[in-house]
Design a protein around this motif. Structure first.
Motif, PDB file in Angstrom:
ATOM      1  N   UNK A 303       0.874  -1.178   0.000  1.00 56.58           N
ATOM      2  CA  UNK A 303       0.000   0.000   0.000  1.00 56.58           C
ATOM      3  C   UNK A 303       0.907   1.222   0.000  1.00 56.58           C
ATOM      4  N   UNK A 304       0.835   2.024  -1.055  1.00 58.04           N
ATOM      5  CA  UNK A 304       1.666   3.226  -1.119  1.00 58.04           C
ATOM      6  C   UNK A 304       0.782   4.462  -1.204  1.00 58.04           C
ATOM      7  N   UNK A 314      -3.262   9.811  -3.136  1.00 63.45           N
ATOM      8  CA  UNK A 314      -3.743   8.560  -3.724  1.00 63.45           C
ATOM      9  C   UNK A 314      -3.212   7.409  -2.870  1.00 63.45           C
ATOM     10  N   UNK A 315      -4.092   6.744  -2.142  1.00 60.90           N
ATOM     11  CA  UNK A 315      -3.678   5.561  -1.385  1.00 60.90           C
ATOM     12  C   UNK A 315      -3.854   4.367  -2.314  1.00 60.90           C
ATOM     13  N   UNK A 356      -7.750   4.838  -3.200  1.00 65.56           N
ATOM     14  CA  UNK A 356      -8.698   5.713  -2.521  1.00 65.56           C
ATOM     15  C   UNK A 356      -8.079   7.105  -2.544  1.00 65.56           C
ATOM     16  N   UNK A 357      -8.830   8.077  -3.045  1.00 68.41           N
ATOM     17  CA  UNK A 357      -8.287   9.414  -3.262  1.00 68.41           C
ATOM     18  C   UNK A 357      -8.799  10.363  -2.181  1.00 68.41           C
ATOM     19  N   UNK A 485      -0.328   3.018 -13.880  1.00 64.82           N
ATOM     20  CA  UNK A 485      -1.602   2.936 -14.595  1.00 64.82           C
ATOM     21  C   UNK A 485      -2.785   3.248 -13.689  1.00 64.82           C
ATOM     22  N   UNK A 486      -2.681   2.896 -12.411  1.00 70.09           N
ATOM     23  CA  UNK A 486      -3.759   3.206 -11.468  1.00 70.09           C
ATOM     24  C   UNK A 486      -3.830   4.712 -11.244  1.00 70.09           C
ATOM     25  N   UNK A 487      -2.675   5.318 -10.969  1.00 65.49           N
ATOM     26  CA  UNK A 487      -2.626   6.765 -10.749  1.00 65.49           C
ATOM     27  C   UNK A 487      -3.050   7.507 -12.010  1.00 65.49           C
ATOM     28  N   UNK A 488      -2.574   7.029 -13.142  1.00 59.92           N
ATOM     29  CA  UNK A 488      -2.890   7.680 -14.415  1.00 59.92           C
ATOM     30  C   UNK A 488      -4.384   7.631 -14.703  1.00 59.92           C
TER      31      UNK A 488
END
Length: 521
Positions: A303-304, A314-315, A356-357, A485-488
């Motif tokens: 988890x970052x 952004x978790x 989770x943002x 890709x998740x962050x993007x």
């Protein structure tokens, strides 16, 4: 067809075989296909997919169980033909595999609903389709129009429409897909026509009311309804491959041997094999530069916390379980986290993880995934979805299949907008009726068909048993390669004029500078 060219991952071994199987139908020919990958996550997916396909491994099939709306159709159809003894009808239904575990109470609740026992629904023109005598234990056809109503309304494929979008002042600005609307909560911001709008509410079923938020940034990513979810079984195989790759790199296995293994076992060409190797090397070096000695795999869930330039957090959960499982896990985590901070939080869901943002200034908590007991997950999800657009629209689908809302009556077709409006009114009326079958079915459809609550519970059980170790990293301004890709997905609408490739290159450069900086320190 001589050759199938597949653009991007079809997301499951079974789909891959089915699509390649369209080629080579002549006697004695072999089906042939080429897969073209769009990015490195896609390359890893396809590589392991082909490895599994060549090994003869297929994904398990998901079959909806005890669907009460479809059961209502069957009972109405049975009643048309003859008078039935309840016990005989119940035993007959249970001979169908999807209903082999159907409990008697649910069966009788469907009979009760179809018989018009809830007279309060008649003001919305919901009348009984059968007669039912619970004391005698028999039921049968009700009314002369029973056969016509059944034949004109039977079917399971839901009607979908585009939803009009207008501002509070009434100005129409465009339309969105109904599936996209399902994911919106009041306060969510999204891009339409190159501008940012904040979702306020829905009006009369198929109009979304928004307010301009031109100076704000979106909180929900773009929606691509054609994207299929990665199968859970394939996701687990990719996770195991991750563990194997990191083990090889840690143990100093020759890189040429790794590339050769990928080419031989995954039917990849040399460029793809090298790209996969480089991807894992970058992730390994990144994590080492942050002092991490355990890496994402089937036994480790990282988890970052990535903090962007505006302070939004952004978790990112590196949960490679497929989008249906991650949909369930992310909604549960967001629901619990949102209650704690007293506001709605953004959710980004992908096949390789979820995020989770948190808005700037809101304290982040990352332990929810470890705190959720598997047996509590279904109830948490019910609470998370009960007042959402998702629930209201899925209820319309269920009510239509369950013959509560008729597509056609006396040859006249009813509009989807009218059905949605009626569905909302009826739902408000029956929501509190205990064990009402179509409300119960709506929850089942969302949790079991849209999401994958069963395997999500299995993931939580593995975390509880210590089979999956959850490792939380401190906040950073540089997201790891595996999280790009998740962050993007959450940032894609922020950089409206910047292509995905350019944004990925920018994130990649940030990672390489960080790695090089640590190596020179």
């Amino acid at each position: 067809i001589d050759l199938v060219v597949q653009l991007g991952s079809p997301k499951s071994v079974t789909r891959a075989i089915q699509r390649v199987g369209r080629a080579g139908h002549r006697l004695g020919e072999v089906s042939k296909g080429i897969f073209i990958c769009s990015d490195r996550d896609d390359a890893v997916e396809v590589a392991i997919m082909l490895k599994e396909a060549m090994s003869g491994h297929l994904d398990r099939a998901h079959m909806p169980r005890n669907a009460l709306d479809v059961l209502a159709q069957h009972i109405a159809g049975m009643a048309i033909e003859q008078k039935w003894n309840v016990e005989e009808a119940y035993e007959l239904v249970r001979r169908a595999y999807p209903y082999k575990d159907l409990n008697r109470k649910d069966f009788e609740e469907v009979l009760k609903y179809l018989s018009g026992a809830y007279s309060q629904m008649e003001k919305y023109k919901v009348y009984g389709k059968i007669w039912y005598d619970p004391e005698e234990g028999v039921f049968g056809r009700r009314g002369k129009l029973a056969r016509a109503i059944y034949s004109q309304n039977v079917g399971t494929i839901p009607d979908e429409v585009r939803v009009r979008v207008r501002t509070i002042s009434g100005r129409r600005i465009g339309s969105i897909e109904e599936e996209f609307l399902e994911r919106l909560m009041p306060g969510d911001r999204f891009v339409l026509g190159g501008k940012v709008y904040e979702f306020v509410k829905t009006l009369r079923g198929f109009t979304a009311v928004v307010m301009p938020a031109y100076d704000e940034k979106p909180t929900v990513p773009s929606w691509f309804s054609e994207m299929l979810p990665l199968s859970y079984d394939l996701a687990l195989e990719i996770s195991r491959f991750r563990g194997k790759m990191f083990e090889w790199l840690e143990n100093g296995v020759d890189e040429g041997e790794i590339v050769e293994w990928i080419m031989r076992n995954c039917r990849a060409d040399e460029n793809i094999a090298n790209a996969i190797l480089q991807y894992f090397k970058e992730e390994l070096l990144y994590l080492k530069s942050r002092g991490v000695s355990k890496y994402p795999s089937d036994r480790v869930l990282l988890v970052e916390v990535f903090v962007d330039e505006d302070g939004k957090k952004y978790v990112v959960y590196h949960a490679l379980f497929g989008r249906r499982v991650n949909d369930a896990l992310s909604r549960a985590v967001a629901y619990l986290a949102g209650r704690r901070v007293r506001r709605n939080l953004g959710i980004i869901v992908g096949d390789h993880g979820f995020a989770i943002v948190y808005p700037p200034g809101v304290q982040v908590h990352c332990s929810y995934l470890m705190d959720i007991k598997p047996e509590d997950l279904p109830e948490i999800l019910r609470k998370a979805i009960e007042r959402t657009e998702l629930f209201e629209r899925r209820f319309r689908h269920v009510a239509t299949r369950g013959l509560m809302l008729l597509r056609r009556y006396k040859g006249v077709e009813t509009s989807i907008r009218r059905r949605q409006l009626n569905a909302k009114k009826i739902l408000n009326l029956i929501r509190e009726i205990e064990d009402f079958p179509l409300v119960k079915e709506t929850y089942r459809e969302i949790l079991e068909d849209v999401m994958d609550v069963k395997n999500a519970m299995e993931v939580l059980s593995r975390i509880q048993r210590g089979e999956i170790e959850v490792i939380m990293l401190p906040p950073t301004r540089v997201p790891s390669p595996f999280s790009h890709n998740i962050v993007l997905q959450g940032m894609s609408d922020v950089v409206l004029m910047e292509s995905k490739r350019q944004m990925l290159a920018r994130l990649h450069n940030m990672v390489m500078k960080m790695i090089e900086g640590k190596s020179h320190a």
